[in-house]
Structures are given as C-alpha cells and as structure tokens.
Design a protein around this motif. Structure first.
Motif, short mmCIF file in Angstrom:
data_model
loop_
_atom_site.label_atom_id
_atom_site.label_comp_id
_atom_site.label_asym_id
_atom_site.label_seq_id
_atom_site.Cartn_x
_atom_site.Cartn_y
_atom_site.Cartn_z
N TYR A 56 23.10 19.84 50.24
CA TYR A 56 24.46 19.77 50.76
C TYR A 56 25.17 21.11 50.62
O TYR A 56 25.82 21.60 51.56
CB TYR A 56 25.24 18.67 50.01
CG TYR A 56 26.70 18.60 50.40
CD1 TYR A 56 27.10 17.92 51.54
CD2 TYR A 56 27.68 19.21 49.61
CE1 TYR A 56 28.44 17.85 51.90
CE2 TYR A 56 29.02 19.14 49.96
CZ TYR A 56 29.39 18.45 51.10
OH TYR A 56 30.72 18.40 51.46
N ASN A 57 25.04 21.73 49.44
CA ASN A 57 25.70 23.02 49.23
C ASN A 57 25.13 24.10 50.15
O ASN A 57 25.88 24.93 50.69
CB ASN A 57 25.56 23.44 47.78
CG ASN A 57 26.36 22.56 46.84
OD1 ASN A 57 27.36 21.96 47.24
ND2 ASN A 57 25.94 22.46 45.59
N LYS A 58 23.81 24.11 50.32
CA LYS A 58 23.20 25.08 51.22
C LYS A 58 23.65 24.87 52.66
O LYS A 58 23.96 25.82 53.39
CB LYS A 58 21.68 25.00 51.13
CG LYS A 58 21.10 25.54 49.82
CD LYS A 58 19.57 25.47 49.84
CE LYS A 58 18.98 26.08 48.57
NZ LYS A 58 17.50 26.01 48.57
N ARG A 84 26.40 23.37 53.66
CA ARG A 84 27.82 23.69 53.75
C ARG A 84 28.02 25.21 53.81
O ARG A 84 28.83 25.71 54.61
CB ARG A 84 28.55 23.11 52.53
CG ARG A 84 30.05 23.36 52.51
CD ARG A 84 30.68 22.51 51.42
NE ARG A 84 32.10 22.79 51.29
CZ ARG A 84 32.61 23.74 50.50
NH1 ARG A 84 31.81 24.50 49.77
NH2 ARG A 84 33.92 23.93 50.45
N GLN A 85 27.27 25.95 52.98
CA GLN A 85 27.39 27.41 53.01
C GLN A 85 26.94 27.97 54.35
O GLN A 85 27.58 28.90 54.89
CB GLN A 85 26.55 28.01 51.87
CG GLN A 85 26.70 29.51 51.73
CD GLN A 85 28.12 29.92 51.37
OE1 GLN A 85 28.75 29.29 50.52
NE2 GLN A 85 28.63 30.96 52.01
N ARG A 105 26.45 13.47 52.47
CA ARG A 105 27.42 12.87 51.54
C ARG A 105 27.20 11.36 51.43
O ARG A 105 27.33 10.78 50.35
CB ARG A 105 28.85 13.16 51.99
CG ARG A 105 29.33 14.57 51.71
CD ARG A 105 30.86 14.65 51.79
NE ARG A 105 31.34 14.24 53.10
CZ ARG A 105 31.56 15.06 54.12
NH1 ARG A 105 31.32 16.37 53.98
NH2 ARG A 105 32.01 14.61 55.27
N THR A 126 22.36 17.29 46.47
CA THR A 126 23.54 18.13 46.24
C THR A 126 23.23 19.58 46.56
O THR A 126 24.06 20.31 47.15
CB THR A 126 24.01 18.00 44.79
OG1 THR A 126 24.34 16.63 44.52
CG2 THR A 126 25.25 18.85 44.54
#
Length: 296
Positions: A272-274, A276-277, A8, A269
């Motif tokens: 980050y999404n990967k 976070r998942q 982030r 991004t």
C-alpha cells in the motif's frame, strides 16, 4: 495493480480476521488449562482400573461375564472422537486417518484376511462427516459433550456399546481418539474397549505380576458390577483426552492463524505504501509536466 481502495479493503478484512483468531486463541487457552488438569487427574484411576481388571480376568478359569467374551472379529465397532467445529489444525484428520488404518489392519491382520464389517459410533460432527465420505457406516452419532464433560455424559454411550457387544452386533469395540501428549503434541490413540484386554495384551513388566483373588460373593457378581463401570471410565478418559487435545490444538492453530494474518497485513501495508508513493510521484510528474506545457 490493485488500487489503493482495494488494498485498504484487504487490510481491513485481514485485520478483522486477525482479531477473531486472536479472540479464539484466548478462549481456547483459558479452556485448555482446565481440560489438561482434568485428564491428568483422571489418568491414574483409569490406568489402575484397566490393569486390575486385566489381572482379574487372568485369574478366572472361564469367562463368567459376557463382556469378557472373545470372538473371531467379523464385526468391528469403532468409537471415533473428533470435534464439532474444527479449527483445530490436523487433529480431526489425523484421528480419522488412524481409524481407517485400524480398519485396514483388522481386515488383513488378526482376522487372517477374512471379511470385516466395520461400523463407527462417532462423537463429534467432523469425524462423522469424514468417515461417511470414506464409506464407513455410521451406527450412531453423538455431538460433542461440551467443554466440561462430566462422567454422567458418557453413560448413554457406554450403555449403547455394552448392549451392542452383548447382542453380538460387534465382536470387538475400539476407541479412537486424539491422545493428549503436551500442548504442542496430540497423537491419535487406538485402544480396545471390549472385550477387556488380557494380560498377554499388556507389557512384559505388567504381565510379570502374579495375583490370586478370592471373590465375594462370586466372580460373576463382582464382575457384573465392575465391567460396566470400567467401560464408562475408559470412555470418560477418552472424552477428556479428546477435550484437552482439542483445546490445545485449537489454541496453537489460532495462534498460527493470527501470526500469518499479521504477516500478511505487514506485506499489504508495504504494498500500500509503495503504491501510494508511486501514485503521488506520478501525480507530481503530471502536474509539473502540465505547468511546463502551459508556461510554454
């Protein structure tokens, strides 16, 4: 693997950089149009003055003005025009490279391999710094003349180079500047400022013209007024060329930087999404495993 907080932070930093480069692109674009209009308006007058003086000098039997004197080149002066701030892609590097190439050519070309002492008069901090690192002596330095250079701004430079040529400090003075071709193309140009080019230095079509001149009151009186003006006009044109090239190159460089920043933000991004998942999945597995262990 970087943590979510670190990713982030990287995204936020790149977003800030993208906003800055986008703002710089817009500023350069607003200045570019004005700079391009200025050089396109100045070129016809400069070209005609240069051509007319070349024809006039051909019609004179002897060199009646010291600014026309041609000497063996042992002391070469280069007026090198670059930017103060950079952030314009390879514009400054290409200009300095052209200046160094010209010095090498003079040392092994027209002067028959004789020693050539080259010194630079720099306009712009980037050129001064790069030439100094390359070992080229700096005879004088001027900062950039702003985004709206005026004819009066080049007068001190024109006076300095004319005095140096008359005093014999330099046997030839050349201009090295980024020539404006188009918004996407800027090409380093090297032109002789002093002495005034003779017709043999012009193209065959230009040199084919034969003129006869009557001077009133005398050739030396006419040329003593025209030649200093010619030096200032040629310098002013080079300043306008460099200004238009700088704004165009900076706009393109900042647009490329903004696009690269946006691509990098998209990639981060996705990471980050990967991440976070994967974190959510791992936590759910840990909760399920803990509940199964407690249930026995």
């Amino acid at each position: 693997m970087a943590s979510l907080k670190e990713i982030r932070g990287r995204i936020a930093s790149i977003r800030n950089i993208s906003q800055i480069t986008r703002a710089m692109e817009l500023v350069a674009a607003s200045r570019m149009k004005r700079a391009q209009e200025a050089i396109l308006a100045a070129r016809p007058y400069s070209d005609e003055l240069r051509f007319a003086l070349s024809r006039v000098t051909a019609a004179i039997d002897e060199e009646v003005d010291p600014l026309l004197a041609r000497r063996p080149i042992h002391r070469l002066g280069l007026i090198v025009m670059t930017t103060d701030r950079g952030l314009a892609g390879a514009l400054d590097s290409n200009t300095v490279r052209a200046a160094l190439r010209h010095i090498a050519e003079e040392a092994g070309g027209r002067n028959g391999g004789g020693p050539v002492e080259a010194s630079a008069i720099t306009v712009g901090r980037k050129g001064r710094d790069q030439l100094r690192r390359a070992g080229v002596p700096i005879a004088a330095h001027f900062p950039r003349l702003g985004d709206r250079p005026g004819f009066a701004d080049v007068t001190p430079i024109a006076r300095l180079v004319a005095e140096d040529f008359l005093a014999g400090t330099f046997d030839e003075i050349s201009l090295v500047y980024p020539g404006f071709i188009s918004t996407l193309t800027q090409r380093p140009s090297v032109t002789t400022l002093l002495p005034v080019p003779r017709p043999e230095d012009l193209s065959a079509e230009e040199a084919a013209t034969t003129d006869e001149y009557l001077f009133e009151p005398s050739p030396d009186a006419v040329l003593s007024r025209l030649l200093p003006h010619y030096v200032a006009v040629d310098l002013y044109r080079a300043v306008l060329e460099a200004n238009a090239s700088e704004q165009s190159a900076r706009m393109i460089a900042m647009r490329s930087a903004t696009d690269n920043a946006n691509e990098l933000m998209d990639d981060l991004t996705l990471v980050y999404n990967k991440t976070r998942q994967a974190t959510i999945t791992r936590e759910m597995i840990e909760i399920a495993s803990g509940a199964e262990a407690l249930g026995g």
